[in-house]
Design a protein around this motif. Structure first.
Motif, mmCIF file in Angstrom:
data_model
loop_
_atom_site.group_PDB
_atom_site.id
_atom_site.type_symbol
_atom_site.label_atom_id
_atom_site.label_comp_id
_atom_site.label_asym_id
_atom_site.label_seq_id
_atom_site.Cartn_x
_atom_site.Cartn_y
_atom_site.Cartn_z
ATOM 1 N N ILE A 1 -9.468 -39.008 -18.044
ATOM 2 C CA ILE A 1 -8.146 -38.786 -17.637
ATOM 3 C C ILE A 1 -6.982 -39.090 -18.463
ATOM 4 O O ILE A 1 -6.190 -38.421 -18.694
ATOM 5 C CB ILE A 1 -8.174 -39.615 -16.210
ATOM 6 N N SER A 2 -7.057 -40.352 -19.011
ATOM 7 C CA SER A 2 -6.194 -40.801 -19.963
ATOM 8 C C SER A 2 -7.054 -41.874 -20.856
ATOM 9 O O SER A 2 -8.294 -42.088 -20.573
ATOM 10 C CB SER A 2 -5.273 -41.556 -19.260
ATOM 11 N N ASP A 3 -6.080 -42.477 -21.800
ATOM 12 C CA ASP A 3 -6.812 -43.496 -22.491
ATOM 13 C C ASP A 3 -7.619 -44.506 -21.825
ATOM 14 O O ASP A 3 -8.425 -45.097 -22.252
ATOM 15 C CB ASP A 3 -5.671 -44.148 -23.506
ATOM 16 N N GLN B 1 -8.377 -44.330 -18.344
ATOM 17 C CA GLN B 1 -8.756 -43.926 -16.887
ATOM 18 C C GLN B 1 -10.090 -42.751 -17.290
ATOM 19 O O GLN B 1 -9.823 -41.870 -17.841
ATOM 20 C CB GLN B 1 -7.684 -43.311 -16.162
ATOM 21 N N LYS B 2 -11.079 -42.785 -16.471
ATOM 22 C CA LYS B 2 -12.077 -41.732 -16.696
ATOM 23 C C LYS B 2 -12.843 -41.747 -15.206
ATOM 24 O O LYS B 2 -12.753 -42.782 -14.497
ATOM 25 C CB LYS B 2 -13.092 -42.106 -17.753
#
Length: 445
Positions: free
Chosen positions: A249-251, A253-254
Motif C-alpha cells: 500500500i505504501s512504504d 503499509q501492506k
C-alpha cells in the motif's frame, strides 16, 4: 506409480541434467576446507505444562515440568572443486537435565526419558555425505533436517529432530526450487536413537518409510506458490498447496493473503484406518509500520482429524502449515471450523530493536467425531465422543535478541498459552503452558 522412488529418481535426473544454467554454485567452490563452517548453539529451556482436566486422574501426570540445557555443534564442510563437488556435514548434540520438576522428569518431552524419569545427561552424533552439481545438492546420512509443509522436523526443544535417508534439493532456476527425499529412519528431539520410526502424531501409528517431493515458485514479485506431495507408507498420502500474495500500500503499509490446503488419503495397509480429509486455512494480515493485525479462518472437511508428522510416540513436529495451528492445539478435529485474531508488535520502531511481542486468540467449533465410533479408526479414542465441541486458545509470545556487545545474538523468549474446551475431545483438555527459552548461537568459523 509410486510417489516415492520413481518420482525421486525423475527429479534427480531432471535436476542433474538441467540445461547448463551455469555451474554457478559449484563453479565458485573454494574447496572442502576453505568453505567450511563450524557453529555452536546453547539452548536452555524450562517447560511447565499443567493439564487441569486430569488433575484427579491417578494414571495421568497432569503437572508436567522439565528444565534442561541443550548443546549443539554443527560442522558444514565446503565442496571439493570440479564439476562435481563432495563434502560432509556433522553434528554433535548434548542434553543436560537441570531439573525434573520434583519427580516430573520425563513427562514433558524436553529431556531424554530413561524408564525412571529422564537421563541426567544424553548425547548423540549424526553426519551426512553430500554431492553437488551446479545448484543441485544430494545428501545421504542420519542428520537430515528437511523443513517443509509435509515433512518438517521441529527444532522447538533442546535439540532438533533428524531423519536418515536421501534428500535432494535443487535451485537451478531463479524463480523455482525443488526438493525430494526418501527417508528410512528418524531421531526425535527427546531421543538419542537414530533408528526410530516415523509416526502419524494423532493416530499413534508408525511407518519406517516416508517419501516427499515438492517445490516453491515465484510467480510475480508479490505472488508465490508451493506444491508438495508425500507418502507415509501404509498410513497416508498427503498433498499440499499454497498461494501467498502481498499487496503493498505504501512504504510502511501492506496487505498479505495466505491460503493453505491439504488433502490426505489413506494408503496401503491403512494403519490409521480410513482417511479422507481436506484441511484448509486463509489468513489476511495488515501491516502498519511496527504493527501487524491478522485474521484467520481454518476448516477441516472430513470425519477424521488432520494429522501430521511425529518422530516418536506422543510427539508432534511442524508439518502443519495451517493458520490456526498453535502452541497447545491445532484446531484440527474432525469437521472443525476455527477463527483466529493475531497481533504482533516490533519494538524496533520505538527504539528497542530486537524486542517483539505477539498475542493471538483462536476459537474452534463444531468438532464432530460421531462417525468414528465403531469404525476401527485409530482416531476413535480421541474424538469418537465429540459432538459439537468448542474450545479456545490464547497465546502470548515475548522475545528479545541482544543486538550488540559480547552477548550479541543472545535470545530470551517467553511463551505462555492457555487452552479451554467444552468437553474432552482429543487428549488436550483444559491446560496452561509456559516455556522460557534462552538461546545463544556462536559462529566459531
Amino acid at each position: 506409480m509410486s510417489l516415492s522412488r520413481k518420482s525421486l529418481l525423475a527429479l534427480a535426473i531432471s535436476a542433474a541434467t538441467a540445461a547448463p544454467l551455469a555451474l554457478a554454485s559449484q563453479a565458485e567452490s573454494q574447496g572442502f576446507i576453505e568453505d567450511s563452517h563450524l557453529s555452536f548453539l546453547a539452548r536452555n529451556m524450562y517447560w511447565h505444562h499443567d493439564y487441569h482436566t486430569y488433575k484427579n486422574s491417578p494414571q495421568w501426570d497432569a503437572d508436567r515440568r522439565e528444565w534442561g540445557q541443550g548443546l549443539r555443534l554443527d560442522y558444514t564442510s565446503g565442496y571439493t572443486q570440479g564439476t562435481v563437488g563432495f563434502g560432509v556435514d556433522a553434528s554433535a548434540y548434548g542434553l543436560i537435565k537441570l531439573d525434573g520438576g520434583r519427580g516430573h522428569a520425563g513427562t514433558a518431552g524436553v529431556l531424554v526419558p530413561d524408564g525412571e524419569g529422564a537421563s541426567d545427561t544424553a548425547g548423540s552424533v549424526g553426519a551426512n555425505v553430500k554431492m553437488r552439481i551446479s545448484n543441485t545438492e544430494l545428501k545421504y546420512g542420519n542428520n537430515l533436517r528437511p523443513y517443509n509443509p509435509v515433512f518438517a522436523a521441529a527444532d522447538a526443544r533442546l535439540v532438533p529432530g533428524t531423519a536418515t535417508g536421501l534428500w535432494l534439493t535443487s535451485n537451478e532456476f531463479s524463480k523455482a526450487n525443488f526438493e525430494a527425499a526418501h527417508l528410512t529412519a528418524a531421531k526425535d528431539f527427546n531421543s538419542t536413537n537414530s533408528d526410530d520410526d516415523f509416526w502419524a502424531a494423532y493416530a499413534g501409528v508408525s511407518t519406517d518409510t516416508v517419501d516427499f517431493i515438492g517445490g516453491n515458485f515465484t510467480i510475480t514479485d508479490n505472488l508465490t506458490a508451493s506444491l508438495y506431495g508425500s507418502e507415509y507408507t501404509d498410513i497416508w498420502r498427503q498433498y499440499y498447496g499454497n498461494l501467498n500474495y502481498t499487496f503493498p500500500i505504501s512504504d510502511d503499509q501492506k496487505l498479505n493473503f495466505d491460503f493453505n490446503i491439504y488433502q490426505t488419503d489413506d494408503d496401503g495397509k491403512k494403519k490409521a484406518g480410513k482417511i479422507d480429509t481436506t484441511a484448509y486455512s486463509l489468513a489476511a494480515a495488515y501491516t502498519l509500520g511496527a504493527h501487524t493485525f491478522k485474521l484467520t479462518y481454518q476448516e477441516i472437511d472430513g470425519d477424521q482429524p488432520f494429522d501430521y508428522l511425529g518422530l516418536g510416540p506422543g510427539t508432534f513436529h511442524d508439518s502443519i502449515y495451517l493458520a490456526n495451528s498453535s502452541q497447545l492445539v491445532d484446531f484440527n478435529g474432525p469437521n472443525e471450523k476455527s477463527y483466529g485474531a493475531f497481533y504482533n508488535l516490533d519494538f524496533a520502531s520505538y527504539g528497542i530493536p530486537g524486542l517483539s511481542f505477539g498475542i493471538r486468540y483462536i476459537k474452534g467449533t463444531d468438532i464432530d467425531g460421531s462417525k468414528l465410533a465403531g469404525s476401527g479408526s485409530a482416531y476413535a479414542g480421541l474424538y469418537a465422543g465429540a459432538d459439537g465441541e468448542e474450545h479456545w486458545e490464547r497465546d502470548v509470545d515475548i522475545k528479545y535478541v541482544v543486538q550488540s556487545g559480547p552477548a550479541k545474538n543472545l535470545a530470551t523468549r517467553v511463551r505462555w498459552a492457555t487452552h479451554r474446551i467444552s468437553g474432552a475431545a482429543g487428549w488436550d483438555g483444559d491446560a496452561d503452558q509456559v516455556r522460557v527459552i534462552l538461546e545463544y548461537p556462536y559462529e566459531i568459523f
